[in-house]
Design an enzyme around this catalytic site. Structure first.
Site, PDB file in Angstrom:
ATOM      1  CB  SER A   1      37.266  45.957  25.618  1.00  0.00           C
ATOM      2  OG  SER A   1      36.611  45.767  26.849  1.00  0.00           O
TER       3      SER A   1
ATOM      4  CE1 TYR B   1      39.232  40.903  26.219  1.00  0.00           C
ATOM      5  CE2 TYR B   1      38.554  42.884  27.391  1.00  0.00           C
ATOM      6  CZ  TYR B   1      38.338  41.958  26.400  1.00  0.00           C
ATOM      7  OH  TYR B   1      37.240  42.075  25.585  1.00  0.00           O
TER       8      TYR B   1
HETATM    9  P1  NAP Z   1      33.556  34.920  21.653  1.00  0.00           P
HETATM   10  O1  NAP Z   1      32.089  34.723  21.645  1.00  0.00           O
HETATM   11  O2  NAP Z   1      34.387  34.190  22.651  1.00  0.00           O
HETATM   12  O3  NAP Z   1      34.103  34.636  20.173  1.00  0.00           O
HETATM   13  C1  NAP Z   1      35.483  34.769  19.923  1.00  0.00           C
HETATM   14  C2  NAP Z   1      35.742  34.612  18.447  1.00  0.00           C
HETATM   15  O4  NAP Z   1      37.156  34.854  18.229  1.00  0.00           O
HETATM   16  C3  NAP Z   1      35.463  33.219  17.916  1.00  0.00           C
HETATM   17  O5  NAP Z   1      34.957  33.353  16.614  1.00  0.00           O
HETATM   18  C4  NAP Z   1      36.844  32.554  17.908  1.00  0.00           C
HETATM   19  O6  NAP Z   1      36.983  31.540  16.912  1.00  0.00           O
HETATM   20  C5  NAP Z   1      37.714  33.741  17.532  1.00  0.00           C
HETATM   21  N1  NAP Z   1      39.107  33.595  17.935  1.00  0.00           N
HETATM   22  C6  NAP Z   1      39.635  33.504  19.179  1.00  0.00           C
HETATM   23  N2  NAP Z   1      40.971  33.394  19.115  1.00  0.00           N
HETATM   24  C7  NAP Z   1      41.309  33.411  17.799  1.00  0.00           C
HETATM   25  C8  NAP Z   1      42.524  33.332  17.086  1.00  0.00           C
HETATM   26  N3  NAP Z   1      43.712  33.213  17.715  1.00  0.00           N
HETATM   27  N4  NAP Z   1      42.486  33.391  15.720  1.00  0.00           N
HETATM   28  C9  NAP Z   1      41.304  33.507  15.067  1.00  0.00           C
HETATM   29  N5  NAP Z   1      40.116  33.588  15.686  1.00  0.00           N
HETATM   30  C10 NAP Z   1      40.114  33.533  17.037  1.00  0.00           C
HETATM   31  O7  NAP Z   1      33.922  36.465  21.891  1.00  0.00           O
HETATM   32  P2  NAP Z   1      33.042  37.793  21.665  1.00  0.00           P
HETATM   33  O8  NAP Z   1      32.382  38.139  22.934  1.00  0.00           O
HETATM   34  O9  NAP Z   1      32.242  37.679  20.412  1.00  0.00           O
HETATM   35  O10 NAP Z   1      34.215  38.869  21.473  1.00  0.00           O
HETATM   36  C11 NAP Z   1      34.617  39.320  20.199  1.00  0.00           C
HETATM   37  C12 NAP Z   1      35.545  40.512  20.389  1.00  0.00           C
HETATM   38  O11 NAP Z   1      34.853  41.546  21.104  1.00  0.00           O
HETATM   39  C13 NAP Z   1      36.788  40.197  21.202  1.00  0.00           C
HETATM   40  O12 NAP Z   1      37.890  40.910  20.695  1.00  0.00           O
HETATM   41  C14 NAP Z   1      36.450  40.714  22.584  1.00  0.00           C
HETATM   42  O13 NAP Z   1      37.589  41.046  23.323  1.00  0.00           O
HETATM   43  C15 NAP Z   1      35.616  41.930  22.227  1.00  0.00           C
HETATM   44  N6  NAP Z   1      34.706  42.364  23.301  1.00  0.00           N
HETATM   45  C16 NAP Z   1      33.719  41.555  23.742  1.00  0.00           C
HETATM   46  C17 NAP Z   1      32.899  42.001  24.765  1.00  0.00           C
HETATM   47  C18 NAP Z   1      31.780  41.170  25.310  1.00  0.00           C
HETATM   48  O14 NAP Z   1      31.178  41.585  26.324  1.00  0.00           O
HETATM   49  N7  NAP Z   1      31.435  40.046  24.731  1.00  0.00           N
HETATM   50  C19 NAP Z   1      33.103  43.267  25.320  1.00  0.00           C
HETATM   51  C20 NAP Z   1      34.124  44.061  24.827  1.00  0.00           C
HETATM   52  C21 NAP Z   1      34.920  43.614  23.808  1.00  0.00           C
HETATM   53  P3  NAP Z   1      36.550  29.986  17.189  1.00  0.00           P
HETATM   54  O15 NAP Z   1      35.027  29.970  17.098  1.00  0.00           O
HETATM   55  O16 NAP Z   1      37.187  29.203  16.100  1.00  0.00           O
HETATM   56  O17 NAP Z   1      37.025  29.634  18.556  1.00  0.00           O
END
Ligand code: NAP
Length: 242
Positions: free
Chosen positions: A141, A154
């Protein structure tokens, strides 16, 4: 046969990465923690469009669960291996550090950092065996690069993930395994839906949040033959925001 495993593939960025692998003709394993319906929906859509997909439940922060589930998969797939791993599962538990519950510190580190360690350690031996090769992409990130107020947990988890990416890349390069990180800025997903988007998008030079598909394209590139000589890199995808 070579498979791809996407942790947290049920929603958001991981979901888009699953569709990208399917588009690339790679069979994909969609990991999720609790949201089975969402994982099944991704699986169904890929299969209906001629792709190969399956779902796999485990909590990335639970080493026993990770090992038991992947042991079972390997027993059922003696001739296959997971050649593409996207360590994407992550959570946010934002707070100013002086008010942060200790469990929120640990939950974020356990998911992003320890989850990377458990899953990657379990899958590395098969990737390295006889230099068969592999691709590992870690979802870091912008917070891990610059640090973000209200996100010490984070930012720490993502900065550590970047350090681990660079170290591991050097350990496994001679075995034809590449390890890279992607560092998104603000991307539309469940994780960011509670943020004041109108306010925050003004901070972004492109004046918008990114889309999960845009991140998935970068992950797809890093897993393609075209990216075979790229390793130990952290690639930002943030609309110009630093
Ligand atoms: P999201 O929409 O909240 O989705 C999170 C995903 O992670 C879901 O599929 C969830 O599964 C899974 N998950 C959470 N905890 C878990 C665990 N302990 N074991 C297995 N699966 C788990 O998040 P996102 O925005 O797509 O983010 C995905 C990644 O990108 C993350 O690492 C986040 O830090 C990174 N990121 C996101 C952004 C952003 O702006 N969105 C920016 C920078 C980095 P369930 O559906 O079963 O809950």
């Amino acid at each position: 046969m070579k498979y791809a495993l996407v942790t947290g593939g049920s929603r958001g960025l991981g979901r888009a990465v699953c569709f990208k692998f399917a588009q690339m003709g790679i069979p994909v394993i969609i990991n999720y923690q609790s949201n089975r319906d969402a994982a099944e929906e991704v699986c169904k859509e890929i299969c209906e469009n001629g792709g190969v997909a399956s779902i796999m439940q485990f909590d990335v922060s639970n080493e026993n669960e990770v090992n038991a589930t992947l042991d079972a998969w390997e027993n059922e797939h003696p001739d296959d291996y997971i050649a593409f791993l996207v360590n994407n599962a992550g959570i946010r538990r934002d707070n100013l550090m002086f008010m942060m519950p200790t469990e929120d510190w640990h939950a974020v580190i356990n998911t992003s950092l320890n989850g990377f360690y458990y899953v990657t350690k379990r899958l590395l031996p098969k990737m390295m065996m006889r230099k068969r090769g592999g691709r590992i992409v870690n979802m870091a990130s912008l917070s891990g690069l610059k640090g973000m107020a209200g996100q010490t947990n984070y930012s720490a988890a993502k900065a550590a993930l970047i350090g681990a990416t660079k170290a591991l890349a050097q350990e496994v390069a001679a075995r034809s395994v590449t390890v890279n990180a992607v560092a998104p800025g603000f991307i539309e997903s469940d994780m960011t839906k509670d943020l004041p988007q109108d306010e925050l998008k003004n901070l972004v030079p492109m004046k918008r949040f990114g889309k999960p598909d845009e991140v998935a394209s970068l992950v797809g590139f890093l897993c393609s033959d075209e990216a075979s000589y790229i390793t130990g890199e952290v690639i930002s995808i943030n609309g110009g925001l630093y």
